[in-house]
Scaffold this motif. Structure first.
Motif, PDB file in Angstrom:
ATOM      1  N   ARG A 152      14.812   7.233 -16.483  1.00 49.17           N
ATOM      2  CA  ARG A 152      15.499   8.211 -15.551  1.00 49.17           C
ATOM      3  C   ARG A 152      15.690   7.244 -14.344  1.00 49.17           C
ATOM      4  N   HIS A 153      16.792   7.433 -13.652  1.00 46.72           N
ATOM      5  CA  HIS A 153      17.052   6.607 -12.251  1.00 46.72           C
ATOM      6  C   HIS A 153      17.631   7.861 -11.399  1.00 46.72           C
ATOM      7  N   ALA A 154      16.960   7.982 -10.135  1.00 48.56           N
ATOM      8  CA  ALA A 154      17.759   9.003  -9.088  1.00 48.56           C
ATOM      9  C   ALA A 154      19.057   8.357  -8.680  1.00 48.56           C
ATOM     10  N   THR A 155      19.970   8.947  -8.387  1.00 47.42           N
ATOM     11  CA  THR A 155      21.376   8.860  -7.850  1.00 47.42           C
ATOM     12  C   THR A 155      20.912   8.189  -6.587  1.00 47.42           C
ATOM     13  N   GLU A 156      20.340   8.616  -5.933  1.00 47.52           N
ATOM     14  CA  GLU A 156      20.050   8.045  -4.456  1.00 47.52           C
ATOM     15  C   GLU A 156      18.506   8.180  -3.973  1.00 47.52           C
ATOM     16  N   TYR A 157      18.033   7.283  -3.116  1.00 46.82           N
ATOM     17  CA  TYR A 157      16.604   7.162  -2.872  1.00 46.82           C
ATOM     18  C   TYR A 157      16.470   7.812  -1.422  1.00 46.82           C
ATOM     19  N   ARG A 158      17.673   7.943  -0.567  1.00 47.45           N
ATOM     20  CA  ARG A 158      17.478   8.766   0.862  1.00 47.45           C
ATOM     21  C   ARG A 158      18.783   9.733   0.935  1.00 47.45           C
ATOM     22  N   LEU A 171       9.071   0.643   2.212  1.00 47.09           N
ATOM     23  CA  LEU A 171       9.539   1.656   2.877  1.00 47.09           C
ATOM     24  C   LEU A 171       8.725   1.870   4.195  1.00 47.09           C
ATOM     25  N   GLY A 172       7.452   1.623   4.144  1.00 49.08           N
ATOM     26  CA  GLY A 172       6.524   2.095   5.153  1.00 49.08           C
ATOM     27  C   GLY A 172       6.913   1.378   6.453  1.00 49.08           C
ATOM     28  N   TRP A 173       7.028   0.041   6.480  1.00 49.97           N
ATOM     29  CA  TRP A 173       7.207  -0.597   7.853  1.00 49.97           C
ATOM     30  C   TRP A 173       8.657  -0.174   8.341  1.00 49.97           C
ATOM     31  N   LYS A 174       9.727   0.117   7.381  1.00 55.75           N
ATOM     32  CA  LYS A 174      10.988   0.465   7.969  1.00 55.75           C
ATOM     33  C   LYS A 174      11.002   1.805   8.557  1.00 55.75           C
ATOM     34  N   LEU A 175      10.272   2.828   8.094  1.00 51.67           N
ATOM     35  CA  LEU A 175      10.426   4.179   8.488  1.00 51.67           C
ATOM     36  C   LEU A 175       9.507   3.962   9.895  1.00 51.67           C
ATOM     37  N   ALA A 176       8.511   3.282   9.731  1.00 55.01           N
ATOM     38  CA  ALA A 176       7.599   2.960  11.063  1.00 55.01           C
ATOM     39  C   ALA A 176       8.553   2.602  12.183  1.00 55.01           C
ATOM     40  N   SER A 177       9.230   1.547  12.009  1.00 53.35           N
ATOM     41  CA  SER A 177      10.154   0.883  12.908  1.00 53.35           C
ATOM     42  C   SER A 177      11.189   1.808  13.501  1.00 53.35           C
ATOM     43  N   VAL A 178      11.831   2.785  12.690  1.00 56.21           N
ATOM     44  CA  VAL A 178      12.795   3.930  13.059  1.00 56.21           C
ATOM     45  C   VAL A 178      11.963   4.674  14.079  1.00 56.21           C
ATOM     46  N   ILE A 179      10.790   4.978  13.729  1.00 57.91           N
ATOM     47  CA  ILE A 179      10.022   6.299  14.334  1.00 57.91           C
ATOM     48  C   ILE A 179       9.440   5.696  15.628  1.00 57.91           C
ATOM     49  N   ARG A 180       8.884   4.555  15.622  1.00 57.67           N
ATOM     50  CA  ARG A 180       8.141   4.143  16.672  1.00 57.67           C
ATOM     51  C   ARG A 180       8.735   3.054  17.637  1.00 57.67           C
ATOM     52  N   HIS A 181       9.743   2.498  16.978  1.00 51.96           N
ATOM     53  CA  HIS A 181      10.184   1.305  17.834  1.00 51.96           C
ATOM     54  C   HIS A 181      11.856   1.622  17.929  1.00 51.96           C
ATOM     55  N   GLY A 182      12.336   2.630  17.733  1.00 53.46           N
ATOM     56  CA  GLY A 182      13.815   2.762  17.934  1.00 53.46           C
ATOM     57  C   GLY A 182      14.774   1.995  17.251  1.00 53.46           C
ATOM     58  N   PRO A 200      17.602   1.374  14.241  1.00 53.57           N
ATOM     59  CA  PRO A 200      18.497   2.272  13.640  1.00 53.57           C
ATOM     60  C   PRO A 200      18.046   2.729  12.520  1.00 53.57           C
ATOM     61  N   GLU A 201      18.629   3.988  12.160  1.00 54.95           N
ATOM     62  CA  GLU A 201      18.439   4.642  10.794  1.00 54.95           C
ATOM     63  C   GLU A 201      18.774   4.005   9.835  1.00 54.95           C
ATOM     64  N   ALA A 202      19.970   3.210   9.904  1.00 53.71           N
ATOM     65  CA  ALA A 202      20.497   2.574   9.042  1.00 53.71           C
ATOM     66  C   ALA A 202      19.438   1.292   8.318  1.00 53.71           C
ATOM     67  N   LEU A 203      18.521   1.136   8.825  1.00 53.99           N
ATOM     68  CA  LEU A 203      17.451   0.215   8.381  1.00 53.99           C
ATOM     69  C   LEU A 203      16.907   1.079   7.192  1.00 53.99           C
ATOM     70  N   LEU A 204      16.702   2.221   7.081  1.00 55.51           N
ATOM     71  CA  LEU A 204      16.121   2.967   6.101  1.00 55.51           C
ATOM     72  C   LEU A 204      17.079   2.797   4.759  1.00 55.51           C
TER      73      LEU A 204
END
Length: 503
Positions: free
Chosen positions: A267-273, A305-316, A318-322
């Motif tokens: 099985r595979h999710a239709t989206e991850y976010r 995912l870890g460094w990307k979510l941290a970049s959005v939260i800590r360093h501004g 863009p959410e498009a990075l996710l």
């Protein structure tokens, strides 16, 4: 409503993927909480194999020694179809092995690491549902017999195949369930198989046999009979019967420390976010455990995912990075799901034509050097790469995994490249003796610059400057004159400008 102002991310599920994600976020300065419905750490072995690429990622964070000490290495896979054998000793890595390590041990090491970084791991908490607004997610939980609501900026579900996060977020999970009877057990054997990493195939089904190195074996058996009810006890007697029918003789298993009944899914999710809710690991994709892929894909999801979510939260950033998380990880999961599905069909089919193809194809694929290297690269996960969003013929290295090449530092010392990744930041390898415009200084909290000489492969050492992502994949490579190219790569991955990190 209870506020969780001290947690920027709530992770659901304290399995290897969820715990490793927590470690990555905490290393980057993001406060997070892990919620787990189990009241105590698991003592079950469950997933057992750490592939070379996962061992590399653990080495980048200084953790691999703990896993190697606790595990038992296997440098090949043996399949009882002709002389089929997939070796790992030729791979371009220091970790030419499948690291056999019980999942309970893996989780223990990662939880200790997470707690040392300040992560709050709370057990005995069941997530009931999630719902989100523009700037937060409300998580309804049950703890100590009471229902509460928590509000957090971000939620990540690493909560398995029956993910509550995925289901209540409205993310689909299409696919199929295999019609086989599946059991696993950790046992001692009076008569042991002929190899310590063996896939035994017969007309009755298949067995994956793994030697833990301490006298205990993991025996995972799949036969063609219809699956038994999941609530029916998984007994040693039933496992012994399955093993006997598949091997053709009695291995006399005894002293079972773990037996379980399973269903295999594809099985595979239709989206991850979906907005501020993300999923990974088995919550996003699940497949038959051929080739020891599931645990590893989950851990690699977490590091991506870890460094990307941290970049959005800590360093501004863009959410498009996710969105690059799914863009990069989905094709890999798709490839693994297709490969394991073909493998199940090939190995489990009783049809005479497919049995004949199996006897002809499997030994050929594993003995021809070219196909053997391709297969080993896929199984080990070392062949995985991330195609750049904007391909550049001058930078074929972009999106590729960087090997742990030796690097010579300014003081003359020669050390492994992976030692530079302990902080979880981007790493800029500077071979120009500092003779370029220091554009990276606009991102001081996100980029570690190392003035070095690369002693490794020519395709890496040929570049004056190499910018690596925190997960060890090349983000950019070029000459000392291409400062604008470097600046563009930093803007793409780190955000348009330096933003002071949140306290």
């Amino acid at each position: 409503m209870r506020s969780t102002a001290d947690s920027q991310v709530l992770i659901v599920g304290a399995g290897p993927g969820g715990l490793l994600l927590a470690c990555e976020l905490a290393l980057a300065g993001v406060t997070c909480t892990v919620l787990e419905r189990r009241t105590t750490p698991s003592v079950q072995s469950r997933a057992t194999g750490l592939q070379p690429r996962t061992l590399e990622l653990l080495a980048m964070r200084g953790l691999v020694g703990d896993f190697l000490k606790a595990g038992s290495p296997r440098d090949h896979y043996r399949v009882t179809v002709g002389r089929a054998r997939v070796g790992l000793t030729h791979l371009d890595t220091a970790y030419q092995q499948l690291g056999i390590c019980r999942q309970s041990v893996t989780e223990g090491i990662l939880e200790d690491r997470a707690r040392s970084l300040g992560v709050h791991v709370e057990r005995g908490v069941q997530v009931l549902d999630v719902r989100q607004s523009l700037d937060s997610v409300v998580v309804r939980v049950s703890r100590d017999g009471r229902t509460e609501e928590l509000r957090v900026p971000w939620v990540v579900g690493f909560d398995g195949v029956r993910s509550t996060v995925r289901e209540t977020a409205g993310i689909g999970f299409p696919g199929k369930t295999y019609p086989y009877n599946v059991m696993a057990g950790d046992v001692r054997l009076a008569r042991t198989p002929e190899d310590g990493m063996l896939v035994k195939v017969s007309r009755e089904g298949l067995v994956v046999a793994i030697d833990f190195g301490d006298g205990t074996w993991r025996m995972g058996a799949v036969d063609r009979r219809p699956p038994r009810p999941m609530d029916e006890p998984a007994t040693l007697e039933e496992l012994r019967d399955m093993l006997t029918r598949i091997f053709g003789y009695d291995l006399h298993p005894y002293d079972a420390t773990y037996t379980a009944r399973f269903k295999f899914h594809n099985r595979h999710a239709t989206e991850y976010r979906r907005g501020r809710i993300l999923i990974g690991g088995d919550a996003a994709h699940t497949h038959a455990p051929l080739g020891a892929q599931g645990l590893n894909i989950s851990c690699q999801d977490a590091v991506n995912l870890g460094w990307k979510l941290a970049s959005v939260i800590r360093h501004g950033a863009p959410e498009a990075l996710l969105d690059t998380y799914e863009r990069e990880r989905r094709p890999i999961a798709t490839r693994v799901l297709r490969a394991t599905d073909r493998g199940m069909h090939m190995l489990m089919s009783p049809a005479l034509p497919l049995r004949a193809i199996r006897r002809a194809v499997v030994p050929t694929v594993t003995t021809l050097p070219v196909t053997h290297r391709l297969l080993a690269g896929q199984i080990s996960n070392l062949a995985f790469s991330y195609p750049p969003a904007r391909p550049d013929r001058h930078a074929k290295l972009v999106g590729q995994r960087l090997p742990d090449t030796p690097v010579r530092h300014e003081d003359g010392s020669l050390r492994p490249l992976f030692d530079l990744f302990r902080s979880g930041r981007f790493v800029l390898l500077d071979q120009t003796d500092g003779q370029f415009e220091p554009v990276h200084e606009q991102w001081p909290d996100q980029v570690l610059t190392a003035r070095v000489r690369l002693e490794g492969p020519p395709h890496v050492a040929a570049h004056d400057l190499v910018l690596s992502r925190p997960d060890g994949y090349c983000a950019w490579a070029g000459s000392r004159r291409d400062t604008e190219g470097l600046r563009a790569a930093l803007r793409e991955w780190c955000g348009p400008r330096a933003v002071p990190a949140a306290a």
